[in-house]
Design a protein around this motif. Sequence first.
Motif, PDB file in Angstrom:
ATOM      1  N   TRP A  83       0.827  -1.223   0.000  1.00 51.56           N
ATOM      2  CA  TRP A  83       0.000   0.000   0.000  1.00 51.56           C
ATOM      3  C   TRP A  83       0.850   1.257   0.000  1.00 51.56           C
ATOM      4  N   LYS A  84       2.040   1.190   0.655  1.00 49.70           N
ATOM      5  CA  LYS A  84       2.855   2.421   0.745  1.00 49.70           C
ATOM      6  C   LYS A  84       3.399   2.841  -0.616  1.00 49.70           C
ATOM      7  N   ASN A  85       3.324   1.913  -1.583  1.00 51.14           N
ATOM      8  CA  ASN A  85       3.688   2.240  -2.962  1.00 51.14           C
ATOM      9  C   ASN A  85       2.438   2.496  -3.796  1.00 51.14           C
ATOM     10  N   ASN A  86       1.353   2.850  -3.113  1.00 50.57           N
ATOM     11  CA  ASN A  86       0.073   3.144  -3.777  1.00 50.57           C
ATOM     12  C   ASN A  86      -0.434   1.968  -4.603  1.00 50.57           C
ATOM     13  N   THR A  87      -0.236   0.769  -4.069  1.00 49.75           N
ATOM     14  CA  THR A  87      -0.684  -0.435  -4.745  1.00 49.75           C
ATOM     15  C   THR A  87      -1.475  -1.293  -3.768  1.00 49.75           C
ATOM     16  N   LEU A  88      -2.713  -1.587  -4.127  1.00 52.12           N
ATOM     17  CA  LEU A  88      -3.545  -2.438  -3.287  1.00 52.12           C
ATOM     18  C   LEU A  88      -3.447  -3.869  -3.806  1.00 52.12           C
ATOM     19  N   VAL A  89      -2.871  -4.731  -2.995  1.00 53.94           N
ATOM     20  CA  VAL A  89      -2.667  -6.131  -3.383  1.00 53.94           C
ATOM     21  C   VAL A  89      -3.504  -7.017  -2.469  1.00 53.94           C
ATOM     22  N   PHE A  90      -4.210  -7.964  -3.052  1.00 55.06           N
ATOM     23  CA  PHE A  90      -4.996  -8.912  -2.251  1.00 55.06           C
ATOM     24  C   PHE A  90      -4.874 -10.288  -2.875  1.00 55.06           C
ATOM     25  N   HIS A  91      -4.812 -11.290  -1.984  1.00 54.20           N
ATOM     26  CA  HIS A  91      -4.555 -12.652  -2.456  1.00 54.20           C
ATOM     27  C   HIS A  91      -5.546 -13.610  -1.807  1.00 54.20           C
ATOM     28  N   ASN A  92      -6.389 -14.209  -2.623  1.00 49.49           N
ATOM     29  CA  ASN A  92      -7.353 -15.231  -2.184  1.00 49.49           C
ATOM     30  C   ASN A  92      -8.201 -14.734  -1.006  1.00 49.49           C
ATOM     31  N   GLU A  93      -8.696 -13.518  -1.107  1.00 45.68           N
ATOM     32  CA  GLU A  93      -9.525 -12.933  -0.041  1.00 45.68           C
ATOM     33  C   GLU A  93     -10.993 -12.976  -0.427  1.00 45.68           C
ATOM     34  N   SER A  94     -11.840 -13.246   0.548  1.00 44.77           N
ATOM     35  CA  SER A  94     -13.276 -13.238   0.273  1.00 44.77           C
ATOM     36  C   SER A  94     -13.747 -11.789   0.111  1.00 44.77           C
ATOM     37  N   PHE A  95     -14.863 -11.623  -0.555  1.00 44.58           N
ATOM     38  CA  PHE A  95     -15.426 -10.281  -0.763  1.00 44.58           C
ATOM     39  C   PHE A  95     -15.717  -9.621   0.590  1.00 44.58           C
ATOM     40  N   ALA A  96     -16.189 -10.452   1.555  1.00 37.87           N
ATOM     41  CA  ALA A  96     -16.514  -9.900   2.873  1.00 37.87           C
ATOM     42  C   ALA A  96     -15.261  -9.375   3.575  1.00 37.87           C
ATOM     43  N   ASP A  97     -14.133 -10.127   3.473  1.00 44.40           N
ATOM     44  CA  ASP A  97     -12.885  -9.674   4.110  1.00 44.40           C
ATOM     45  C   ASP A  97     -12.267  -8.502   3.371  1.00 44.40           C
ATOM     46  N   LEU A  98     -12.455  -8.478   2.063  1.00 42.53           N
ATOM     47  CA  LEU A  98     -11.864  -7.412   1.248  1.00 42.53           C
ATOM     48  C   LEU A  98     -12.639  -6.096   1.364  1.00 42.53           C
TER      49      LEU A  98
ATOM     50  N   VAL B  67      -4.538  -6.890  -8.143  1.00 41.94           N
ATOM     51  CA  VAL B  67      -3.730  -5.695  -7.854  1.00 41.94           C
ATOM     52  C   VAL B  67      -4.447  -4.484  -8.423  1.00 41.94           C
ATOM     53  N   PHE B  68      -4.650  -3.469  -7.594  1.00 39.32           N
ATOM     54  CA  PHE B  68      -5.188  -2.188  -8.062  1.00 39.32           C
ATOM     55  C   PHE B  68      -4.153  -1.098  -7.776  1.00 39.32           C
ATOM     56  N   LYS B  69      -3.942  -0.264  -8.793  1.00 44.84           N
ATOM     57  CA  LYS B  69      -2.949   0.800  -8.594  1.00 44.84           C
ATOM     58  C   LYS B  69      -3.538   2.162  -8.928  1.00 44.84           C
ATOM     59  N   ASN B  70      -4.052   2.303 -10.115  1.00 45.24           N
ATOM     60  CA  ASN B  70      -4.584   3.602 -10.508  1.00 45.24           C
ATOM     61  C   ASN B  70      -6.071   3.550 -10.826  1.00 45.24           C
TER      62      ASN B  70
END
Length: 350
Positions: free
Chosen positions: A277-292, A319-322
């Motif tokens: 996140w500190k590099n303005n990048t949201l990374v998520f791995h095998n997360e449920s919609f509820a947890d995300l 991965v979401f960045k922009n």
Amino acid sequence: MKRSRIIELLARKMAGEATPYELEELKVLIDSYPDSVYYEEVLKQIWLNNEENETAIPDADRIYQCHRLRFYNELTTPVPEESILFLHQYKKLSIAVLTLCLIFFAGLFYLHSHEQDNFNTQLIAGKGVRKKMKLPDGTLVWLNSDSKLAYHSDINKKKVRIVHLTGEAFFDVAHHESQPFVVRTDKIAIKVLGTAFNVKAYPVDQKSVATLLRGSIELSVNERPQQKIILNPSEKFVLQDGQQGVLKMDAQDITLMIEHIVPIHIGGNEYIEEVSWKNNTLVFHNESFADLKPRLERWFNIKIYLGSSRAKSYRFTGVFKNENIKEALTAMQLIKPFTFNLSTHDVTIY
């Protein structure tokens, strides 16, 4: 019933009509009911009144009550001196305990107020905002969205550099050998000298997480400050309520876990999810919609309503960045089937 019998027997005694058996019965009754000794006085008065006015009808109950009032002090059982002394000592002890309690809570209030007074500076990153700053002691801080960092403006002059975090922040602490740097949250405290680590402690989250990239840190849970945990590089500390984990300290509902940081690979790139996140990048791995959901809400500054129980269980890696929220949800639709209704600050998932 007993009183009537006593009066009857006394009357027969005064009239000289009581039998030896009745006199013995009277003695037993008087021994059992000490107040009855005064009945004899009452009957004597009745007897005398009858002699003065033979037509008058004596009221035994009224005379008895008057007699009790007259001898009230004698009939009242005095409180033993020992009991009075005990009550006096108990009262003094109660006052002492109450005073100690007042001093204790006043001390806590003072310490709390004093600590809050020491934090005369507060940095806030609202939802959807991430900030980077340098503290007066040279420490670099990245503050994630919906987070607050409080500290004193003279932190570089303090014997112990203390900051208080609500939310998430990454610290690259300036090394000062004689000035430890302490990060406090509502649940954990982290003490370091010079190191780089991430702390995630949102009040709404069940987990408090500390991720160490470089150096070493000393951790403690606020409820058990005497227990220290040393974290080595590439390790992650997780405090979670009410869950089973790798390390459980006791039978209470607090679980501590220490895990290794595992980089993840997405689209040919390697990410460390905990600090991306500190590099303005949201990374998520095998997360449920509820947890995300809470991460997306903070990242895009939007409120998400999961109207579909099926959608809550969908799992995503990405991965979401922009991207904005519409672009992000559209990309997620390519992975799992759902629809969404987007307004200015709200999105509903169907």
